[in-house]
Design a protein around this motif. Structure first.
Motif, PDB file in Angstrom:
ATOM      1  N   THR A 155      76.968  31.006  84.185  1.00 59.93           N
ATOM      2  CA  THR A 155      75.602  31.398  84.550  1.00 59.93           C
ATOM      3  C   THR A 155      75.432  32.911  84.439  1.00 59.93           C
ATOM      4  OG1 THR A 155      75.336  29.503  86.032  1.00 59.93           O
ATOM      5  CG2 THR A 155      73.883  31.385  86.396  1.00 59.93           C
ATOM      6  N   ASN A 156      76.392  33.662  84.960  1.00 59.61           N
ATOM      7  CA  ASN A 156      76.316  35.124  84.883  1.00 59.61           C
ATOM      8  C   ASN A 156      76.316  35.606  83.430  1.00 59.61           C
ATOM      9  OD1 ASN A 156      76.486  35.000  87.651  1.00 59.61           O
ATOM     10  ND2 ASN A 156      78.519  35.934  87.800  1.00 59.61           N
ATOM     11  N   ILE A 157      77.205  35.023  82.622  1.00 59.10           N
ATOM     12  CA  ILE A 157      77.318  35.421  81.214  1.00 59.10           C
ATOM     13  C   ILE A 157      76.033  35.077  80.471  1.00 59.10           C
ATOM     14  CG2 ILE A 157      78.561  34.993  79.055  1.00 59.10           C
ATOM     15  CD1 ILE A 157      81.052  34.332  80.875  1.00 59.10           C
ATOM     16  N   TYR A 158      75.539  33.862  80.693  1.00 58.71           N
ATOM     17  CA  TYR A 158      74.291  33.429  80.037  1.00 58.71           C
ATOM     18  C   TYR A 158      73.136  34.368  80.394  1.00 58.71           C
ATOM     19  CZ  TYR A 158      70.086  30.753  79.033  1.00 58.71           C
ATOM     20  OH  TYR A 158      68.847  30.378  78.562  1.00 58.71           O
ATOM     21  N   ASP A 159      72.969  34.660  81.660  1.00 56.11           N
ATOM     22  CA  ASP A 159      71.821  35.461  82.105  1.00 56.11           C
ATOM     23  C   ASP A 159      71.847  36.852  81.462  1.00 56.11           C
ATOM     24  OD1 ASP A 159      70.957  33.369  83.668  1.00 56.11           O
ATOM     25  OD2 ASP A 159      71.691  34.217  85.558  1.00 56.11           O
ATOM     26  N   GLU A 160      73.011  37.472  81.428  1.00 53.44           N
ATOM     27  CA  GLU A 160      73.105  38.820  80.867  1.00 53.44           C
ATOM     28  C   GLU A 160      72.901  38.774  79.348  1.00 53.44           C
ATOM     29  OE1 GLU A 160      72.739  42.389  81.856  1.00 53.44           O
ATOM     30  OE2 GLU A 160      73.883  41.347  83.423  1.00 53.44           O
ATOM     31  N   ALA A 161      73.509  37.782  78.699  1.00 51.61           N
ATOM     32  CA  ALA A 161      73.359  37.674  77.245  1.00 51.61           C
ATOM     33  C   ALA A 161      71.912  37.377  76.865  1.00 51.61           C
ATOM     34  CB  ALA A 161      74.282  36.582  76.705  1.00 51.61           C
ATOM     35  N   PHE A 162      71.264  36.501  77.606  1.00 59.55           N
ATOM     36  CA  PHE A 162      69.865  36.165  77.312  1.00 59.55           C
ATOM     37  C   PHE A 162      68.990  37.417  77.375  1.00 59.55           C
ATOM     38  CE2 PHE A 162      65.581  34.831  78.415  1.00 59.55           C
ATOM     39  CZ  PHE A 162      65.360  33.780  77.540  1.00 59.55           C
ATOM     40  N   LYS A 163      69.217  38.225  78.377  1.00 50.73           N
ATOM     41  CA  LYS A 163      68.440  39.463  78.533  1.00 50.73           C
ATOM     42  C   LYS A 163      68.663  40.396  77.341  1.00 50.73           C
ATOM     43  CE  LYS A 163      69.795  42.319  81.785  1.00 50.73           C
ATOM     44  NZ  LYS A 163      70.021  42.889  83.145  1.00 50.73           N
ATOM     45  N   ILE A 164      69.905  40.495  76.879  1.00 51.61           N
ATOM     46  CA  ILE A 164      70.202  41.371  75.742  1.00 51.61           C
ATOM     47  C   ILE A 164      69.541  40.842  74.477  1.00 51.61           C
ATOM     48  CG2 ILE A 164      72.038  42.293  74.269  1.00 51.61           C
ATOM     49  CD1 ILE A 164      73.879  42.142  76.789  1.00 51.61           C
ATOM     50  N   TYR A 165      69.716  39.551  74.196  1.00 51.14           N
ATOM     51  CA  TYR A 165      69.096  38.972  72.994  1.00 51.14           C
ATOM     52  C   TYR A 165      67.584  39.152  73.018  1.00 51.14           C
ATOM     53  CZ  TYR A 165      73.466  36.282  72.249  1.00 51.14           C
ATOM     54  OH  TYR A 165      74.756  35.891  72.037  1.00 51.14           O
ATOM     55  N   GLN A 166      66.993  38.877  74.166  1.00 55.68           N
ATOM     56  CA  GLN A 166      65.529  38.913  74.270  1.00 55.68           C
ATOM     57  C   GLN A 166      64.984  40.322  74.035  1.00 55.68           C
ATOM     58  OE1 GLN A 166      63.800  37.530  78.046  1.00 55.68           O
ATOM     59  NE2 GLN A 166      62.683  36.016  76.840  1.00 55.68           N
ATOM     60  N   SER A 167      65.800  41.326  74.317  1.00 55.08           N
ATOM     61  CA  SER A 167      65.374  42.714  74.121  1.00 55.08           C
ATOM     62  C   SER A 167      65.380  43.128  72.653  1.00 55.08           C
ATOM     63  CB  SER A 167      66.296  43.650  74.901  1.00 55.08           C
ATOM     64  OG  SER A 167      67.550  43.771  74.250  1.00 55.08           O
ATOM     65  N   GLY A 168      66.030  42.343  71.811  1.00 56.87           N
ATOM     66  CA  GLY A 168      66.154  42.703  70.394  1.00 56.87           C
ATOM     67  C   GLY A 168      67.382  43.537  70.083  1.00 56.87           C
TER      68      GLY A 168
END
Length: 318
Positions: free
Chosen positions: A101-114
């Motif tokens: 969950t922690n890894i997903y949340d941080e990665a999602f934020k990075i991807y979404q930022s471009g």
């Protein structure tokens, strides 16, 4: 010139200050950056040797020798890119689902930022939440998977989330564009003939070490490019045991008869150049078993450097 780049080692020695990847600024920011390097120090899903939790630190330490100009590719990386060391993603050592969950949340934020992320493992189980997050931003991604193992077991000791299972789970969860996904360098003894067949039945093209040796490097590179052609988003995962143990002794599950560092770098340069890669990870560096000269960590840091070079070349071509 990008806003963030490595410090000038002609003015301050490499060994001064805290270790970051390539001596980049240590900033947990997604503003004014093209890429981030983030550690994912989770290793309690491994089956044999533990200790890859210390991989991100070891790779950062070895990376202090890297310089900003890549002469083979004729590019000064930070003329085109801004990048930082993002630090590590917090994990829970005995709880893979909370860690996911922690890894997903941080990665999602990075991807979404471009921003383009480069993740340093950790064992190979970390790729699953990273790919889940990529899929939720970009849709199913084509996977280019460098490894000596297919990591498509169904379970180990009844556990579905291990470092030998992430790509079966990713395929089952429709995270991958299977028509464009390929596994490269697979080799070594397995428990039964179904091992490779399972990966192929899931939809992967499996390019074994033996096939690659018979085909030669150029034909193997062409095979990779043909497989990913048409993919809208590509994720690259590199298990350090793709390399022969002579070049990467510091890993948990070594397999003899692997590839040299030169071959790996050539495959990355020619096989992945110009592709729309949305994320990278490099996993399974285990410094406790590395040689005194940091051979494995040095190889890993240079492979990450080639990933960053690909991003710079893409930015230059726009």
């Amino acid at each position: 010139m990008g806003k963030y780049g490595p410090k000038d080692c002609t003015k301050s020695p490499r060994y001064c200050n805290i270790r970051t990847f390539m001596l980049l600024p240590y900033l947990k920011t997604l503003d004014d950056v093209d890429f981030v390097v983030a550690g994912v120090p989770y290793d309690t899903a491994c089956t044999t040797r533990a200790g890859a939790r210390f991989g991100p630190a070891a790779i950062r330490d070895a990376s202090m020798l890297l310089r900003p100009h890549n002469p083979d590719m004729d590019i000064s990386i930070f003329d085109y890119l801004s990048g930082v060391d993002y630090g590590d993603i917090d994990i829970v050592p005995d709880d893979i689902e909370t860690s996911y969950t922690n890894i997903y949340d941080e990665a999602f934020k990075i991807y979404q930022s471009g921003v383009k992320p480069i993740f340093l493992g950790g064992d190979h189980s970390i790729s699953l939440p990273l790919i889940r997050a990529a899929k939720d931003v970009f849709g199913p991604v084509a996977l280019v998977h460098f490894d000596s193992h297919s990591d498509t077991d169904d379970n180990l000791w009844g556990r579905k989330y291990m470092h030998a299972t992430p790509f079966r789970r990713a395929a089952e969860e429709d995270c991958l564009s299977m028509d464009h996904s390929i596994q490269i360098g697979i080799r070594g003894p397995i428990y039964g003939s179904e091992g490779l067949k399972d990966a192929e039945d899931l939809g992967f093209e499996v390019l074994t070490r033996r096939k690659m040796r018979k085909m030669g490097l150029e034909a193997s590179i062409e095979k990779i490019r043909n497989r990913v052609q048409g993919a809208t988003a590509i994720y690259v995962t590199f298990d350090i045991d793709f390399l022969d143990p002579a070049y990467a002794p510091g890993t948990g599950t070594m397999e003899v008869g692997g590839f040299t560092t030169w071959e790996a770098i050539e495959i990355i340069r020619d096989g992945l150049k110009g592709l729309n890669i949305v994320g990278f990870d490099l996993v399974e560096v285990l410094p406790a078993y590395d040689s005194p000269g940091q051979i494995t960590s040095c190889a890993a840091s240079n492979i990450v450097y080639e990933f960053i070079t690909l991003l710079a070349l893409n930015k230059k071509s726009k």
